[in-house]
Structure formats: structure tokens, C-alpha cells
Design an enzyme around this catalytic site. Structure first.
Site, PDB file in Angstrom:
ATOM      1  N   HIS A  87      -1.416 -19.082 -12.287  1.00  0.00           N
ATOM      2  CA  HIS A  87      -1.662 -19.414 -10.889  1.00  0.00           C
ATOM      3  C   HIS A  87      -0.579 -18.796 -10.010  1.00  0.00           C
ATOM      4  O   HIS A  87       0.607 -18.988 -10.249  1.00  0.00           O
ATOM      5  CB  HIS A  87      -1.682 -20.938 -10.725  1.00  0.00           C
ATOM      6  N   ASP A 146      -5.932   2.586  -5.073  1.00  0.00           N
ATOM      7  CA  ASP A 146      -6.740   3.794  -4.946  1.00  0.00           C
ATOM      8  C   ASP A 146      -6.030   4.976  -5.594  1.00  0.00           C
ATOM      9  O   ASP A 146      -4.899   4.859  -6.080  1.00  0.00           O
ATOM     10  CB  ASP A 146      -7.116   4.051  -3.483  1.00  0.00           C
ATOM     11  N   ARG A 156       1.834  -0.911   5.476  1.00  0.00           N
ATOM     12  CA  ARG A 156       1.914  -0.054   4.291  1.00  0.00           C
ATOM     13  C   ARG A 156       3.171  -0.288   3.457  1.00  0.00           C
ATOM     14  O   ARG A 156       3.096  -0.529   2.254  1.00  0.00           O
ATOM     15  CB  ARG A 156       1.835   1.408   4.739  1.00  0.00           C
ATOM     16  N   TYR A 168      -6.913   3.727   2.206  1.00  0.00           N
ATOM     17  CA  TYR A 168      -6.646   2.301   2.440  1.00  0.00           C
ATOM     18  C   TYR A 168      -7.594   1.419   1.628  1.00  0.00           C
ATOM     19  O   TYR A 168      -8.047   0.379   2.079  1.00  0.00           O
ATOM     20  CB  TYR A 168      -6.699   1.966   3.928  1.00  0.00           C
ATOM     21  N   ASN A 222      -6.674   0.036  -1.184  1.00  0.00           N
ATOM     22  CA  ASN A 222      -5.821  -0.813  -2.012  1.00  0.00           C
ATOM     23  C   ASN A 222      -5.981  -2.279  -1.631  1.00  0.00           C
ATOM     24  O   ASN A 222      -6.128  -2.604  -0.456  1.00  0.00           O
ATOM     25  CB  ASN A 222      -4.352  -0.427  -1.801  1.00  0.00           C
TER      26      ASN A 222
END
Length: 141
Positions: free
Chosen positions: A22, A30, A109, A131, A133
Site C-alpha cells: 500500500h 513512454d 516535468r 507526455y 508517462n
């Protein structure tokens, strides 16, 4: 082989998801992402896209309902597209796989890169969309 497990989920990835507890996080990266320099535990997902992994993973992986954003995207840099098209696919996949609404957050980023260094593992994909990811935080059953 086992019944019902999509072939995109390798034995290594299933083991990693089982080991995670947890609050642990996994990055779906990417093809442009610097995965090798951000983690010691890299899963080779080349040949597949992030959305394919997201759909397969969420069939087994509970998202953390105790945090505001159990899913985090990399916010585009100023001047780039503000809402990449692939994000809509992610939203649809997440909605289909969860019984409750899930809030998706965004990190700048460099903050995203820094946070990914603490992730349990990174799946390095061949995703070409920019983008694409995202970070998933594991919840409880």
C-alpha cells in the site's frame, strides 16, 4: 501460463505488482523517458504502449483511495500541447476499471522525474505519444 492474465503482463511484472505494498508507486514510462537513470528496477515493456499496460495492470492493481491523486501525469512544458490526446484514453481506462471516481493529478516535468526515482519500479514502454508517462499508487483491497 495461467488463465485470465493478459500476455502483456510478464511474470516479472506480476511478481513486482504482488510485492508492492500500500502506497508503493509504479511508473509507466513512454519511449522518451530516461527510465534507466531513474530506477534500478526496470521492466522491459518495449513493443507496447502505456495505455495497453494501464488497461492490463488495472485489472489486478488496486489504486490508493486514501490519497487525493492515486494517478499522476507529467504536466507538459510551457509551449507544448496542454492536454495530450493520450490522456483521454487514460481517463477512459481508469473510469472503466474503478467503481469510484479517481482523481488524476499532474506534476511538473522535473518534479515527476524526481518522484519517479522513489518508485518501486518503472515499466519502460515503446509509447511514442509525448507526455504519456504516469505514476500509479497502489491501494488496498
Amino acid at each position: 501460463m495461467l488463465k485470465g492474465i493478459p500476455p502483456i503482463l510478464s511474470p516479472e511484472l506480476m511478481k513486482i505488482m504482488m510485492e508492492m505494498g500500500h502506497g508503493d508507486e509504479i511508473v509507466l514510462a513512454d519511449g522518451n523517458y530516461p527510465a534507466a537513470s531513474h530506477s534500478n528496477l526496470i521492466i522491459n515493456g518495449h513493443g507496447h504502449g502505456v495505455a495497453d499496460f494501464l488497461q492490463a495492470i488495472l485489472a489486478f492493481f488496486p489504486l490508493d483511495t486514501y490519497v487525493t491523486h492515486p494517478v499522476i501525469l507529467m504536466n507538459p512544458v510551457e509551449g507544448d500541447e496542454k492536454s495530450p490526446v493520450i490522456w483521454k484514453s487514460y481517463e477512459d481506462i481508469i473510469k472503466k476499471s474503478n467503481h469510484i471516481p479517481i482523481n488524476i493529478g499532474k506534476l511538473e516535468r522535473m518534479d515527476f522525474y524526481e518522484r519517479s526515482k522513489a518508485a518501486y519500479a518503472i515499466i519502460a514502454t515503446s509509447e511514442r505519444a509525448q507526455y504519456a508517462n504516469l505514476i500509479l499508487k497502489k491501494g488496498v483491497l
